[in-house]
Enzyme design. Structure first.
Site, PDB file in Angstrom:
ATOM      1  N   TYR A  54       0.893  -1.246  -0.131  1.00  0.00           N
ATOM      2  CA  TYR A  54       0.141  -0.092  -0.044  1.00  0.00           C
ATOM      3  C   TYR A  54       0.686   1.259   0.028  1.00  0.00           C
ATOM      4  O   TYR A  54       1.762   1.501   0.984  1.00  0.00           O
ATOM      5  CB  TYR A  54      -0.992  -0.016   1.275  1.00  0.00           C
ATOM      6  CG  TYR A  54      -1.925   0.981   1.321  1.00  0.00           C
ATOM      7  CD1 TYR A  54      -3.048   0.952   0.214  1.00  0.00           C
ATOM      8  CD2 TYR A  54      -2.062   2.091   2.018  1.00  0.00           C
ATOM      9  CE1 TYR A  54      -3.873   2.073   0.223  1.00  0.00           C
ATOM     10  CE2 TYR A  54      -2.980   3.224   2.104  1.00  0.00           C
ATOM     11  CZ  TYR A  54      -3.649   3.178   1.394  1.00  0.00           C
ATOM     12  OH  TYR A  54      -4.736   3.928   1.451  1.00  0.00           O
ATOM     13  N   ASP A  67      -0.034  -7.310   6.638  1.00  0.00           N
ATOM     14  CA  ASP A  67      -1.283  -6.470   6.335  1.00  0.00           C
ATOM     15  C   ASP A  67      -2.208  -7.577   5.507  1.00  0.00           C
ATOM     16  O   ASP A  67      -2.125  -7.817   4.267  1.00  0.00           O
ATOM     17  CB  ASP A  67      -0.984  -5.343   5.322  1.00  0.00           C
ATOM     18  CG  ASP A  67      -2.146  -4.284   5.060  1.00  0.00           C
ATOM     19  OD1 ASP A  67      -3.139  -4.964   4.978  1.00  0.00           O
ATOM     20  OD2 ASP A  67      -1.827  -3.208   4.981  1.00  0.00           O
TER      21      ASP A  67
HETATM   22  C1  PLP Z   1      -6.398   1.170   2.601  1.00  0.00           C
HETATM   23  C2  PLP Z   1      -5.361   0.545   2.832  1.00  0.00           C
HETATM   24  C3  PLP Z   1      -4.581   0.847   4.204  1.00  0.00           C
HETATM   25  C4  PLP Z   1      -4.822   2.128   4.691  1.00  0.00           C
HETATM   26  O1  PLP Z   1      -5.800   2.305   5.358  1.00  0.00           O
HETATM   27  P1  PLP Z   1      -6.598   3.489   5.722  1.00  0.00           P
HETATM   28  O2  PLP Z   1      -7.911   2.919   6.417  1.00  0.00           O
HETATM   29  O3  PLP Z   1      -7.052   4.206   4.236  1.00  0.00           O
HETATM   30  O4  PLP Z   1      -5.642   4.288   6.368  1.00  0.00           O
HETATM   31  C5  PLP Z   1      -3.500  -0.015   4.291  1.00  0.00           C
HETATM   32  N1  PLP Z   1      -3.368  -1.204   3.666  1.00  0.00           N
HETATM   33  C6  PLP Z   1      -3.865  -1.689   2.594  1.00  0.00           C
HETATM   34  C7  PLP Z   1      -3.618  -2.804   2.172  1.00  0.00           C
HETATM   35  C8  PLP Z   1      -5.082  -0.872   2.258  1.00  0.00           C
HETATM   36  O5  PLP Z   1      -5.733  -1.240   1.309  1.00  0.00           O
END
Ligand code: PLP
Length: 398
Positions: free
Chosen positions: A114, A186
Site C-alpha cells: 500500500y 497486512d
Molecule cells: C487502504 C489500505 C491501507 C490504509 O488504510 P486507511 O484506512 O485508508 O488508512 C493499508 N493497507 C492496505 C492494503 C489498504 O488497502
C-alpha cells in the site's frame, strides 16, 4: 456463555465474537459507550485502575467498551489473543513502525505494498535512522537476498495491491524468526474470512477495516491483532500515547459490518470469479491477474495452502494501454470510478494515476504496476448486471 471461543467457526464468530447481550437492559446489539471519560466509584478505585491493579475503563483514548467489543471480535476471527482498533488503517501501520523499529533498524517489505505504508518508511522513518528494502516478497529468495544483520521487521502484503503477487507466509515467518525478526502481515485484501496469517506464523496482523471488515464504504478505521500478549503490551502504550485510537461510534459502525463479513466476502468472490473469466476470454484484454486464474503449479499450491479463496480483487490491462483504460473507466455506470476496495459496491480505478501516483514511475514499474493497469474491486451486485456492463464496455474497444 462466552462468544469468544475458538471452537466456533468463522461465520459464527463474525456475528457473535466479543459481543454479549448487554447486562443492564438486555440490548441485543452492542451499546455505544459514547463517552470520553469514565467515573470511578472511589479515589482508591481510580488509583487501582491507573496502577493496572483493577480492570476497568479510565479514558476513551486508553480503551472503551464498544471499541473493545470490536477488538475481541476481530481477534477471534484472526485467531489472535488480543487486538487494538485504530482510527485508520494508516494509524495501525504507523503505530506498528513506531512500536517495533528504532534507530539503525532495517525493514524488508513488499515492493507493491500500500502506497503510504511504503512512503512513510522512505520519507519519514528514514529521518529517524530506519532503512528499508522493498522486494517482491512473493519471491522468498529475494527476501533472503535483501536481508541484513539489522533487519528487525519483515512486512508483507499478500496478495499485493494491485499486482496480486502471493507471498509464502510459512517460508517468510520461518526465515524471519530464524533471523531474529518479526513478521507483520497486512491482511486487508483477504480479510480474516479468506486468510488467517497467524496460522502461518505471522506475529502481528493488521487491517484497514475501511475495506472488507467494515465493508460499506462509510467508515475509515484500522486494527492490529497480536499472536501473544507480550507483543500487545509493547504496542498498546505506543498507540494510546501517539493517539491513533478508534472512536466508539466508529467501532459500533464497524461491528455492524463484521456481522455480514463472511456473507459479503463470499458473494463478492463469486462475482469476481465470473468477471475474471470474462476478462480472460475477451479479445480487448491484454492480460488479467486474479488468484483464481493462476496456472503456475507452485503458486496454485501456495494459494490452496494459505488462502480460503481467490478474493474479489482483479487487475487487468486493456489492449491499447492507458488510453483504452481511460475510455473503459469513463464508460462505466454501474461500476463506480473510485479508489478504495472491499465495499459492497464494485469500484474501478487506475493505480498509476490514482492510488500509486505518489510512487516514482521507476518504482511503480519495478513493482509491476504498468501505466495501463486497471484495478477492479468486485462488489455484491447481481452477477448478470456486472457481466453485462463489463461486456458492453469491452465490446466498444474492439
Ligand atoms: C487502504 C489500505 C491501507 C490504509 O488504510 P486507511 O484506512 O485508508 O488508512 C493499508 N493497507 C492496505 C492494503 C489498504 O488497502
Amino acid at each position: 456463555m462466552s462468544k469468544h471461543k475458538k471452537d466456533f467457526r468463522t461465520d459464527t464468530l463474525c456475528i457473535h465474537a466479543g459481543q454479549e447481550p448487554d447486562k443492564e437492559f438486555g440490548s441485543v446489539v452492542a451499546p455505544i459507550y459514547q463517552t470520553s471519560t469514565f467515573a470511578f466509584e472511589t479515589a482508591e478505585q481510580g488509583a487501582a485502575r491507573f496502577a493496572g491493579k483493577e480492570p476497568g475503563y479510565i479514558y476513551t483514548r486508553l480503551g472503551n467498551p464498544t471499541t473493545k467489543m470490536l477488538e475481541d471480535n476481530i481477534a477471534a476471527l484472526e485467531e489472535g489473543v488480543l487486538a487494538l482498533a485504530t482510527s485508520t488503517g494508516m494509524a495501525a501501520v504507523s503505530t506498528l513502525y513506531f512500536a517495533l523499529l528504532g534507530q539503525g533498524d532495517h525493514v524488508v517489505a513488499s515492493s507493491a505494498m500500500y502506497g503510504p505504508s511504503r512512503i512513510i518508511l522512505e520519507r519519514d522513518f528514514v529521518r529517524f535512522g530506519v532503512s528499508a528494502t522493498f522486494v517482491d516478497t512473493g519471491d522468498t529468495g529475494a527476501v533472503k537476498a535483501a536481508w541484513r544483520p539489522n533487519t528487525k521487521l519483515l512486512y508483507v502484503e499478500t496478495p499485493t495491491n494491485p499486482t496480486l503477487s502471493i507471498t509464502d507466509l510459512g517460508a517468510c515467518s520461518e526465515w524471519a524468526h530464524k533471523n531474529g525478526a518479526l513478521l507483520v502481515v497486512d491482511n486487508t485484501f483477504m480479510s480474516p474470512i479468506l486468510q488467517k496469517p497467524l496460522r502461518h506464523g505471522a506475529d502481528i496482523v493488521l487491517h484497514s477495516v475501511t475495506k472488507f471488515i467494515n465493508g460499506h464504504s462509510d467508515v475509515v478505521g484500522g486494527i492490529i491483532v497480536f499472536k501473544d500478549e507480550p507483543l500487545f503490551k509493547k504496542v498498546r502504550p505506543v498507540l494510546t500515547h501517539l493517539g491513533g485510537t478508534m472512536d466508539p461510534h466508529q467501532a459500533w459502525l464497524v461491528l455492524r459490518g463484521t456481522k455480514t463479513l463472511a456473507l459479503r466476502v463470499r458473494a463478492a468472490q463469486e462475482n469476481a470469479r465470473a468477471v475474471a473469466e470474462l476478462l480472460a476470454s475477451h479479445p480487448a484484454v491484454e492480460w488479467v491477474k486474479y488468484p483464481g486464474l493462476e496456472k503456475e503449479p507452485a503458486i496454485k499450491a501456495l494459494i490452496e495452502k494459505q488462502m480460503d479463496g481467490p478474493g474479489s480483487l482483479i487487475s487487468f490491462e486493456l489492449k491499447g494501454g492507458i488510453e483504452a483504460g481511460k475510455r473503459f473507466l469513463d464508460g462505466t455506470s454501474l461500476m463506480t470510478l473510485a479508489v478504495s476496495l472491499g465495499g459492497i459496491e464494485t469500484l474501478i480505478q487506475h493505480p498509476a494515476s490514482m492510488t500509486h501516483a505518489g510512487m516514482s514511475r521507476e518504482n511503480r514499474l519495478a513493482a509491476g504496476i504498468s501505466d495501463g493497469l486497471v484495478r477492479l474491486s468486485v462488489g455484491c451486485e447481481d452477477k448478470e448486471d456486472l457481466l453485462k456492463e463489463m461486456k458492453e464496455g469491452l465490446n466498444k474497444l474492439v
